[in-house]
Scaffold this active site. Structure first.
Site, PDB file in Angstrom:
ATOM      1  N   ASP A 208     101.378 -60.655  32.608  1.00  0.00           N
ATOM      2  CA  ASP A 208     100.964 -59.764  33.544  1.00  0.00           C
ATOM      3  C   ASP A 208     101.951 -59.440  34.749  1.00  0.00           C
ATOM      4  OD1 ASP A 208      98.907 -58.434  35.171  1.00  0.00           O
ATOM      5  OD2 ASP A 208      97.445 -60.222  35.106  1.00  0.00           O
ATOM      6  N   ASP A 273      92.981 -52.316  36.485  1.00  0.00           N
ATOM      7  CA  ASP A 273      91.700 -52.983  35.748  1.00  0.00           C
ATOM      8  C   ASP A 273      90.578 -51.950  35.344  1.00  0.00           C
ATOM      9  OD1 ASP A 273      93.619 -55.182  35.831  1.00  0.00           O
ATOM     10  OD2 ASP A 273      92.171 -56.418  36.945  1.00  0.00           O
TER      11      ASP A 273
HETATM   12  C1  GAL Z   1      95.205 -58.548  36.177  1.00  0.00           C
HETATM   13  C2  GAL Z   1      94.877 -58.042  34.689  1.00  0.00           C
HETATM   14  C3  GAL Z   1      93.605 -58.420  34.176  1.00  0.00           C
HETATM   15  C4  GAL Z   1      93.513 -59.936  34.349  1.00  0.00           C
HETATM   16  C5  GAL Z   1      93.884 -60.483  35.741  1.00  0.00           C
HETATM   17  C6  GAL Z   1      93.844 -62.063  35.787  1.00  0.00           C
HETATM   18  O1  GAL Z   1      96.316 -58.220  36.573  1.00  0.00           O
HETATM   19  O2  GAL Z   1      95.033 -56.577  34.877  1.00  0.00           O
HETATM   20  O3  GAL Z   1      93.288 -58.265  33.046  1.00  0.00           O
HETATM   21  O4  GAL Z   1      94.710 -60.651  33.581  1.00  0.00           O
HETATM   22  O5  GAL Z   1      95.194 -59.858  36.483  1.00  0.00           O
HETATM   23  O6  GAL Z   1      94.242 -62.554  37.162  1.00  0.00           O
END
Ligand code: GAL
Length: 476
Positions: A208, A273
């Site tokens: 991430d 997201d």
């Molecule tokens: C975001 C990501 C999501 C999930 C989330 C967890 O940055 O895009 O898919 O992994 O973090 O905190």
């Protein structure tokens, strides 16, 4: 006895992660390198044969010199077999259904349901843990520690169980100091963490983009930040002799990962997201409609974890969601709680004719729009992305027709609008949702009364010349 024939040097495609050089991967690395695999020379009785062989050898050497390519030893050549994730990943990810509310029991329950509901049989084979699996602090030695509360049996036990069920296992980390939920990230601990994940038995890493407070001015830059983990994975695979972790970059599309992430990993998130509502889906389809060219074997635009079964999506919207993600060659990661799943959701997730396009071993490319429809072509519009799409598959031309309106409509196109279809030919029409053969198409096709936010998915196969007498006539 005749001399043993020697096979000529052969050109073998080599993945970026397997390049012979000890240099680190850089953004300018190409995805494919080629290496001359020299064949052994054999004893010969005649001078003529020796001469021929030495000519071949000098030709090979000149080729090497010309191309600047390197001769690999057998260990490195062996790595050719290790190239991972030719096709989009399919499986389960915990985030959309559970966010931080995960533990080993919850996840293993989902894994067992994937089997019992028949989803494993249609290709879902990864069980991926997302954020929130760790303790808040590293150990005194600096290692990541699995949450004792959420994973009381430990990560190795977890992956052993997942593997025993017939799946592969995925883990999550972050390229910054912290994950998005403030658990420890892997920044400046990349090699240590990659090894930890491998030692625990994981096969796949989602990586991430949170908590890099000086994102734009870190020495490595945004691209370099993701390259560090790519190198850690590559080096680990080389030193351990094990298959490299699949590397799924989650950079939210902010730094155009479709331009560079293929050099590092096998998929890259292209957008922020997802959410379980139509607006989020149409917006993701809109953004991805401009970068469909970036997906092909071994590297895929990741349109995010599926929301099928979640929120307020209608049946038609959920079908459109699955159609677009699959035909645009996104990873297909289920993100709903399967303990309460409906038959409709299972029906969508297990549409084997749609999955066959996503997992086509012959054509790796995405469908692309050939006409926008509501808007003029190339219009960027999150509400009304393109309606008319086509692409190639091993079984014919794939068509996706998307009704972006909130009322039913007819969607009509001339076959020659798609680069893969011709006038003068007749095409059989297979409907990939009704699973029926719907006659043939000549010159044009109309889908009548496509439901609001609904999608039509078709496979058109050339069955020969069109009948005589159609106006205007095709040139002979
Ligand atoms: C975001 C990501 C999501 C999930 C989330 C967890 O940055 O895009 O898919 O992994 O973090 O905190």
């Amino acid at each position: 006895m005749p001399p043993t024939a020697s096979s000529p040097p052969s050109l073998v495609p080599l993945a970026a992660s397997e390049k012979a050089s000890s240099d680190d991967l850089s953004p300018s690395d190409v995805d494919h390198a080629y290496v001359l695999q020299a064949s052994a020379l054999y004893r010969s009785r005649t001078r003529a044969l020796l001469l021929m062989l030495s000519l071949i050898a000098s030709l090979a050497l000149s080729l090497l010199a010309l191309s600047g390519l390197q001769l690999l030893d057998q260990t490195e050549v062996r790595a050719l077999d290790d190239r991972v994730a030719k096709l989009p990943a399919m499986g389960y990810n915990t985030w959309n259904a559970y966010h931080c509310d995960i533990n080993e029991t919850v996840i293993l329950t989902q894994a067992k349901l994937i089997k019992s509901l028949g989803l494993a049989d249609v290709g879902y084979n990864y069980i991926n843990i997302d954020d929130c699996w760790a303790e808040m602090n590293r150990s005194a030695h600096g290692d990541l520690v699995a949450s004792a509360e959420r994973f009381p049996s430990g990560m190795k036990n977890f992956t052993d169980t997942v593997h025993a069920l017939g799946f592969k296992a995925g883990i999550y980390s972050d390229s910054g100091w912290y994950t998005c939920q403030m658990y420890p990230g892997s920044f400046r601990n990349e090699a240590r963490d990659a090894k930890q994940f491998q030692d625990w038995g994981f096969d796949y890493l989602k990586y991430d983009n949170c908590a890099e407070p000086f994102d734009d001015i870190i020495r490595e830059g945004q691209v370099g930040k993701f390259a560090i983990m790519a190198n850690a994975i590559k080096n680990l695979a080389q030193t351990s002799g094990k298959t490299p972790l699949i590397y799924s970059l989650c950079q939210w599309g902010r730094e155009q990962p479709w331009l560079w992430a293929r050099n590092f990993g096998q998929s890259w998130r292209t957008t922020e997201d997802i959410g379980p509502h139509w607006d989020a889906l149409s917006s993701i389809i809109n953004q991805n409609s401009f970068i469909t060219w970036a997906s092909d074997f071994y590297g895929h635009n990741d349109m995010d974890i599926l929301e099928i079964g979640n929120g307020d999506l209608t049946f038609e919207e959920a079908k459109s969601h699955f159609t677009a993600w699959a035909l645009m060659k996104s990873p297909l990661l289920i993100g709903t709680d399967l303990t309460t799943v409906t038959n409709e959701t299972i029906e969508i997730l297990s549409n084997h004719e749609i999955i066959a396009i996503n997992q086509d071993p012959v054509f790796g490319t995405s469908i692309s729009p050939f006409r926008w429809g509501v808007n003029p072509d190339w219009t960027y519009n999150a509400t009304y992305p393109p309606s008319f799409w086509s692409g190639q598959s091993q079984n014919g031309t794939v068509i996706m027709l998307l009704n972006t309106l909130s009322k039913p409509t007819d969607l009509s196109f001339s076959l020659t609008e798609s680069p893969w279809l011709r006038a003068g030919r007749e095409y059989s029409v297979r409907d990939l949702w009704t699973h029926t053969n719907n006659g043939t198409a000549i010159r044009s096709f109309t889908a009548h009364a496509v439901p609001a936010h609904g999608a039509i998915a078709l496979l058109l196969k050339d069955v020969g010349d069109e009948p005589d007498g159609i106006y205007p006539p095709c040139s002979p």
